[in-house]
Design a protein around this motif. Structure first.
Motif, mmCIF file in Angstrom:
data_model
loop_
_atom_site.group_PDB
_atom_site.id
_atom_site.type_symbol
_atom_site.label_atom_id
_atom_site.label_comp_id
_atom_site.label_asym_id
_atom_site.label_seq_id
_atom_site.Cartn_x
_atom_site.Cartn_y
_atom_site.Cartn_z
ATOM 1 N N ASP A 176 -35.529 18.802 -5.705
ATOM 2 C CA ASP A 176 -35.020 19.247 -4.230
ATOM 3 C C ASP A 176 -36.033 19.556 -3.290
ATOM 4 O OD1 ASP A 176 -32.007 19.526 -5.010
ATOM 5 O OD2 ASP A 176 -32.756 21.386 -6.089
ATOM 6 N N ALA A 177 -37.598 19.082 -3.962
ATOM 7 C CA ALA A 177 -38.954 19.107 -3.372
ATOM 8 C C ALA A 177 -38.825 17.791 -2.423
ATOM 9 C CB ALA A 177 -40.180 19.058 -4.277
ATOM 10 N N TRP B 144 -28.327 6.627 1.460
ATOM 11 C CA TRP B 144 -28.676 6.651 -0.060
ATOM 12 C C TRP B 144 -30.056 7.620 -0.394
ATOM 13 C CZ3 TRP B 144 -32.914 5.767 -2.929
ATOM 14 C CH2 TRP B 144 -33.076 5.252 -3.908
ATOM 15 N N ASP B 145 -30.721 7.887 0.217
ATOM 16 C CA ASP B 145 -32.204 8.853 -0.215
ATOM 17 C C ASP B 145 -31.163 10.316 -0.633
ATOM 18 O OD1 ASP B 145 -33.718 7.234 0.099
ATOM 19 O OD2 ASP B 145 -34.040 8.025 2.537
ATOM 20 N N ARG B 146 -30.369 10.642 0.126
ATOM 21 C CA ARG B 146 -29.494 11.667 0.036
ATOM 22 C C ARG B 146 -28.545 12.051 -1.230
ATOM 23 N NH1 ARG B 146 -29.175 12.187 5.521
ATOM 24 N NH2 ARG B 146 -26.624 10.989 5.966
ATOM 25 N N SER C 254 -38.066 9.604 3.914
ATOM 26 C CA SER C 254 -37.795 8.776 3.690
ATOM 27 C C SER C 254 -37.771 9.195 2.011
ATOM 28 C CB SER C 254 -37.599 7.166 3.724
ATOM 29 O OG SER C 254 -39.153 6.713 3.063
ATOM 30 N N MET C 255 -37.085 8.667 1.154
ATOM 31 C CA MET C 255 -37.071 8.207 -0.895
ATOM 32 C C MET C 255 -38.654 8.480 -0.646
ATOM 33 S SD MET C 255 -35.254 9.840 -3.539
ATOM 34 C CE MET C 255 -35.076 10.944 -3.232
ATOM 35 N N ARG C 256 -38.644 6.982 -0.334
ATOM 36 C CA ARG C 256 -39.492 5.964 -0.273
ATOM 37 C C ARG C 256 -40.202 5.825 0.212
ATOM 38 N NH1 ARG C 256 -41.380 1.236 -0.660
ATOM 39 N NH2 ARG C 256 -42.711 -0.495 1.191
ATOM 40 N N SER C 257 -41.157 6.956 1.275
ATOM 41 C CA SER C 257 -41.908 7.977 2.007
ATOM 42 C C SER C 257 -42.826 8.729 1.524
ATOM 43 C CB SER C 257 -42.353 7.927 3.000
ATOM 44 O OG SER C 257 -40.980 8.902 3.753
ATOM 45 N N ALA D 117 -30.183 15.798 -8.419
ATOM 46 C CA ALA D 117 -30.260 17.502 -9.239
ATOM 47 C C ALA D 117 -29.023 17.624 -9.692
ATOM 48 C CB ALA D 117 -29.847 17.538 -7.914
ATOM 49 N N ARG D 118 -28.450 16.196 -10.285
ATOM 50 C CA ARG D 118 -27.398 17.479 -11.130
ATOM 51 C C ARG D 118 -27.945 16.997 -12.592
ATOM 52 N NH1 ARG D 118 -23.508 14.667 -6.857
ATOM 53 N NH2 ARG D 118 -24.218 12.887 -8.150
ATOM 54 N N GLY D 119 -28.736 16.006 -12.572
ATOM 55 C CA GLY D 119 -29.027 15.447 -14.297
ATOM 56 C C GLY D 119 -28.671 14.264 -14.289
ATOM 57 N N GLU D 120 -28.227 13.760 -13.452
ATOM 58 C CA GLU D 120 -27.703 11.692 -14.192
ATOM 59 C C GLU D 120 -29.276 11.252 -14.076
ATOM 60 O OE1 GLU D 120 -25.367 9.768 -11.845
ATOM 61 O OE2 GLU D 120 -24.347 11.823 -10.217
ATOM 62 N N ALA D 121 -29.364 10.798 -15.550
ATOM 63 C CA ALA D 121 -30.042 10.246 -16.345
ATOM 64 C C ALA D 121 -30.526 9.029 -15.579
ATOM 65 C CB ALA D 121 -30.037 9.769 -17.427
#
Length: 193
Positions: A66-67, A9-11, A74-77, A18-22
């Protein structure tokens, strides 16, 4: 729940950002806004400042997807770490006068406040991240004021198991006050950029 989100899910979320999906930033906001706001509020003790930090964090994520590097956690952390940094920066900016006769005392007080806020935020994160059985045992013992026998009965486990859960939960919480060395990254995410 967000903390249970798989790395896949994070990836996927990073790719969508990165694709700019609002819709991706909206989904990310729905998933992590409560975490960001509560952590910022806990550190800053100011509702308006917590709102600003929340906007800053999600603005940064939107502008810099991309950072995030899934290899570092994880994205959460990552979002929690961004929140921590932004909150500390705001604390230092608003309370860190460097001139005048009391400058050293103010700097010491500020560092103490930052350390205290960091430990509190780390404790919140530890409690939120610990397995549900440990969290339930701690809640029964420290929020509802039950002894280990009553907690065991409420949880449907033996007294020994209740004591084990409480001991382990407290051991995890005791790490909240540990201060990492200057050259090591804070817990929860990889190296400092």
């Amino acid at each position: 729940m967000a903390k249970d989100a798989p790395p896949r899910w994070d990836r996927r979320m990073q790719q969508r950002l990165a694709r700019g999906e609002a819709a991706a930033i909206g989904e990310l906001y729905d998933r992590f806004a409560a975490l960001v706001h509560s952590q910022a509020h806990r550190m800053l003790d100011d509702e308006d400042a917590a709102d600003q930090v929340t906007r800053e964090v999600f603005g940064y994520v939107w502008e810099n997807p991309d950072a995030y590097d899934p290899k570092h956690g994880s994205m959460r952390s990552w979002v929690a770490r961004l929140t921590h940094r932004s909150s500390v920066r705001r604390l230092r900016t608003t309370h860190g006068g460097t001139e005048g006769p009391d400058a050293e005392a103010r700097a010491d007080e500020l560092e103490h406040r930052v350390q205290k806020a960091t430990a509190a935020a780390r404790a919140d994160y530890i409690v939120a991240s610990m397995p549900a059985p440990l969290r339930a045992a701690l809640e029964l013992a420290y929020v509802q004021r039950r002894d280990y026998r009553q907690a065991a009965a409420d949880l449907g486990v033996t007294g020994d198991e209740a004591r084990r859960r409480l001991r382990l939960g407290l051991q995890l919480l005791s790490t909240a006050n540990t201060r990492p060395s200057a050259d090591s990254p804070p817990p929860g995410y990889g190296p400092t950029p």
